[in-house]
Design a protein around this motif. Structure first.
Motif, PDB file in Angstrom:
ATOM      1  N   VAL A  31       0.838  -1.205   0.000  1.00  0.00           N
ATOM      2  CA  VAL A  31       0.000   0.000   0.000  1.00  0.00           C
ATOM      3  C   VAL A  31       0.872   1.255   0.000  1.00  0.00           C
ATOM      4  N   SER A  32       1.953   1.255   0.744  1.00  0.00           N
ATOM      5  CA  SER A  32       2.855   2.408   0.761  1.00  0.00           C
ATOM      6  C   SER A  32       3.468   2.658  -0.608  1.00  0.00           C
ATOM      7  N   TYR A  33       3.854   1.600  -1.285  1.00  0.00           N
ATOM      8  CA  TYR A  33       4.426   1.747  -2.626  1.00  0.00           C
ATOM      9  C   TYR A  33       3.386   2.313  -3.592  1.00  0.00           C
ATOM     10  N   VAL A  34       2.207   1.740  -3.583  1.00  0.00           N
ATOM     11  CA  VAL A  34       1.151   2.214  -4.487  1.00  0.00           C
ATOM     12  C   VAL A  34       0.786   3.655  -4.168  1.00  0.00           C
ATOM     13  N   TRP A  35       0.661   3.981  -2.908  1.00  0.00           N
ATOM     14  CA  TRP A  35       0.335   5.341  -2.481  1.00  0.00           C
ATOM     15  C   TRP A  35       1.408   6.326  -2.960  1.00  0.00           C
TER      16      TRP A  35
END
Length: 102
Positions: A31-35
């Motif tokens: 999620v951090s990467y996508v965000w």
């Protein structure tokens, strides 16, 4: 972040510390990467390596999530002796994980 940490406390109560921590940490990383890439516009220098890394991470999270299935299969194959029994166990576990929807 706060919602993720709050949900992790609930997950620990439902599925246990080891399983919840493994799934939560991997999911939070994805999620951090996508965000970062979608919302903040950060672009990796090597996109294919990042896709490869995310694929490994997701495969690890899926492996952690299905560790009970793998353990159950191992108990069923304990009657098989020696190295061949372990090989059969690994093949069955991989087949189950890869072709479960078939």
């Amino acid at each position: 972040f706060v919602l993720g940490v709050s949900a992790s406390f609930l997950a620990v109560d439902l599925i246990g510390m080891a399983l919840a921590q493994g799934v939560w940490a991997g999911s939070a990383t994805v999620v951090s990467y996508v965000w970062g890439t979608i919302i903040f516009g950060d672009h990796p220098q090597h996109p294919w390596w990042s896709v490869f890394g995310l694929s490994l991470l997701i495969a690890g999270v899926v492996g952690i999530a299905y560790c009970d299935v793998i353990a159950h299969r191992q108990q069923q194959t304990q009657s098989l002796d020696g190295c061949m029994g372990r090989v059969i166990h690994v093949v069955r576990a991989l087949r189950h994980l890869l072709f479960r929807s078939c």
